[in-house]
Structures are given as structure tokens and as C-alpha cells.
Design a protein around this motif. Structure first.
Motif, PDB file in Angstrom:
ATOM      1  N   LEU A  10      -1.456  -1.383  -5.773  1.00  0.00           N
ATOM      2  CA  LEU A  10      -2.838  -1.156  -6.224  1.00  0.00           C
ATOM      3  C   LEU A  10      -2.952  -1.304  -7.730  1.00  0.00           C
ATOM      4  N   LEU A  11      -2.046  -0.670  -8.457  1.00  0.00           N
ATOM      5  CA  LEU A  11      -2.119  -0.704  -9.916  1.00  0.00           C
ATOM      6  C   LEU A  11      -1.770  -2.076 -10.472  1.00  0.00           C
ATOM      7  N   SER A  12      -0.837  -2.755  -9.836  1.00  0.00           N
ATOM      8  CA  SER A  12      -0.457  -4.078 -10.340  1.00  0.00           C
ATOM      9  C   SER A  12      -1.585  -5.089 -10.167  1.00  0.00           C
ATOM     10  N   GLY A 167     -11.551   6.280  -2.435  1.00  0.00           N
ATOM     11  CA  GLY A 167     -10.666   5.130  -2.431  1.00  0.00           C
ATOM     12  C   GLY A 167      -9.278   5.497  -1.959  1.00  0.00           C
ATOM     13  N   ALA A 168      -8.777   6.651  -2.388  1.00  0.00           N
ATOM     14  CA  ALA A 168      -7.453   7.114  -1.955  1.00  0.00           C
ATOM     15  C   ALA A 168      -7.432   7.304  -0.437  1.00  0.00           C
ATOM     16  N   GLU A 169      -8.486   7.878   0.100  1.00  0.00           N
ATOM     17  CA  GLU A 169      -8.568   8.091   1.545  1.00  0.00           C
ATOM     18  C   GLU A 169      -8.534   6.761   2.296  1.00  0.00           C
ATOM     19  N   ARG A 170      -9.277   5.784   1.795  1.00  0.00           N
ATOM     20  CA  ARG A 170      -9.316   4.479   2.464  1.00  0.00           C
ATOM     21  C   ARG A 170      -7.960   3.786   2.447  1.00  0.00           C
ATOM     22  N   LEU A 171      -7.163   4.105   1.434  1.00  0.00           N
ATOM     23  CA  LEU A 171      -5.835   3.523   1.334  1.00  0.00           C
ATOM     24  C   LEU A 171      -4.768   4.355   2.041  1.00  0.00           C
ATOM     25  N   GLY A 172      -5.178   5.472   2.631  1.00  0.00           N
ATOM     26  CA  GLY A 172      -4.231   6.341   3.317  1.00  0.00           C
ATOM     27  C   GLY A 172      -3.353   7.125   2.381  1.00  0.00           C
ATOM     28  N   VAL A 209      -8.839  -2.837  -0.256  1.00  0.00           N
ATOM     29  CA  VAL A 209      -8.040  -2.095   0.706  1.00  0.00           C
ATOM     30  C   VAL A 209      -7.230  -3.059   1.569  1.00  0.00           C
ATOM     31  N   GLU A 210      -7.871  -4.129   2.031  1.00  0.00           N
ATOM     32  CA  GLU A 210      -7.175  -5.115   2.858  1.00  0.00           C
ATOM     33  C   GLU A 210      -6.064  -5.799   2.082  1.00  0.00           C
ATOM     34  N   ASP A 211      -6.290  -6.051   0.822  1.00  0.00           N
ATOM     35  CA  ASP A 211      -5.308  -6.743  -0.008  1.00  0.00           C
ATOM     36  C   ASP A 211      -4.106  -5.857  -0.306  1.00  0.00           C
ATOM     37  N   VAL A 212      -4.385  -4.596  -0.575  1.00  0.00           N
ATOM     38  CA  VAL A 212      -3.313  -3.671  -0.957  1.00  0.00           C
ATOM     39  C   VAL A 212      -2.533  -3.193   0.273  1.00  0.00           C
TER      40      VAL A 212
END
Length: 216
Positions: A10-12, A167-172, A209-212
Motif C-alpha cells: 500500500l505504501l509503496s 480504508g484499513a477495514e477494506r484492506l482487511g 484495494v484490488e491492486d494492493v
């Protein structure tokens, strides 16, 4: 992928603050802090973040980078700059609010938001309430400012607002700001403002989200 791995990816890929995207070289000095205030106000409207950033860049490109310069511009010049950035739905009202907000900042704090920082003395409620005195600045705008300013006002962080936690929730990822900050420290040394912006991008755009991807 582990939670740490998700944060690293995500950060990169999305670790850019909105201030940086708007061309603000954020420092603890009056002019960039004022520019962040303007950007936070624009971002808080019901409009795409990319449009708000483009509008901020247009205002700054036309010289409206300080409260004095914002007041020195005519209302129509502010409207035109906002329109140039695609910020047309709220341009008339926002142009007025920007002028009124700049005047308030000059009267109350001599144009220097560091005076508000000193007044708040690390109390986020005082800081946010002070920010919300700016015309057009609601709770969302105040949170955006705090989210970004923690890069130069470390006493405000780690600050992850509701949108970042979404956003954190969507990324699990964990829902704890402290745990998220710990993961970010392990993955990247740029600080919680970068993490917050990346998480907000995940909240606003499903493609992020899909990309990460999500942790296993």
C-alpha cells in the motif's frame, strides 16, 4: 499476504500525502500550513479528491498561496481558479468562503496557524474546534487537516480518522490506529501522515484495494 506485507505494498504504491499531490512542500511555517488549510477545506466537499487537489493547485498557481494573497485576489479570480481545477459545483460559495477564511485567519492568528497549534497545546479537540471556525470547514475538513499536518506537528499523531480506518477495514487490516502505526513503522519510515493518506485512497477507490490485495 500478511498485514505487514499489505501495508508495505500500500505504501509503496499509494504512499503520497494529499498535500504533496497538491504541490505543497509542507513545513511548520505559515504559508504551507495555510495552503494545507485551503486544501483540507476543498477536500471536505462532496467532490472527487482529484478535483479538490487540482483546484488547490490552480489557486496556488494563480498566486493565492497565503491569506494576504487570497484576500488580494478578487472573488471572480478565485472562482476562475476553482473552475480551472474542475471545482465547479461549489465554486461560487467556496470562493466566498476562501476570502472570509483568509480574513479570519489574519484577524485571529495573524495569518499563522502555529498560533492555533500553541493554543491547542496537543489537545486535538481544541485544535479541531479552532480549525472549524474557518468558513466552510466542518468536522471532515478539520480531520483532513490533522491527518496531514501530523507530518510536521508530531504531537497530533498517530492520527487516523474514520475515512482512513474505513480504508484499513477494506484492506482487511487492524482497526487499531496504534497497531496500524506499528505496521507502518515496520514497513516504511515516512510516518503516519503517509499511512493515513494511503488508507484514505483505499477507502475512496476500490481499485486501490484490488491492486494492493488483502492480508491472508
Amino acid at each position: 499476504m500478511t498485514a505487514r506485507g499489505t501495508v508495505e505494498v500500500l505504501l509503496s504504491r499509494y504512499g503520497t500525502t494529499y498535500a504533496a499531490e497538491a504541490g505543497i512542500q509542507l513545513r511548520n511555517t505559515p504559508q504551507p500550513l495555510y495552503q494545507l488549510l485551503v486544501l483540507s477545506d476543498l477536500l471536505s466537499a462532496r467532490i472527487r479528491a482529484s478535483v479538490a487537489v487540482a483546484a488547490a493547485r490552480a489557486l496556488f498557481a494563480h498566486g493565492m498561496r497565503s491569506p494576504d494573497r487570497m484576500i488580494g485576489a478578487t472573488r471572480q479570480q478565485r472562482v476562475d481558479a476553482l473552475g480551472e481545477g474542475g471545482y465547479q459545483r461549489y465554486d461560487e460559495r467556496t470562493a466566498t468562503q476562501l476570502g472570509d477564511g483568509a480574513e479570519l485567519l489574519l484577524v485571529e492568528y495573524g495569518g499563522d496557524l502555529r498560533r492555533l497549534r500553541k493554543e491547542a497545546d496537543g489537545d486535538l479537540d481544541i485544535l479541531r474546534n479552532g480549525l472549524r471556525r474557518t468558513p466552510g470547514m466542518g468536522p471532515a475538513g478539520a480531520d483532513i487537516f490533522v491527518r496531514e499536518v501530523q507530518a510536521v506537528w508530531p504531537e497530533t499523531g498517530p492520527f487516523l480518522d474514520a475515512k482512513a480506518l474505513q480504508g484499513a477495514e477494506r484492506l482487511g487490516l487492524p482497526a487499531s490506529p496504534a497497531e496500524l502505526a506499528r505496521l507502518a513503522e515496520q514497513a516504511d519510515d515516512r510516518g503516519p501522515a503517509v499511512l493515513a493518506a494511503a488508507l484514505v485512497r483505499a477507502a475512496l477507490d476500490k481499485h486501490v484495494v484490488e491492486d494492493v490485495g488483502a492480508p491472508a
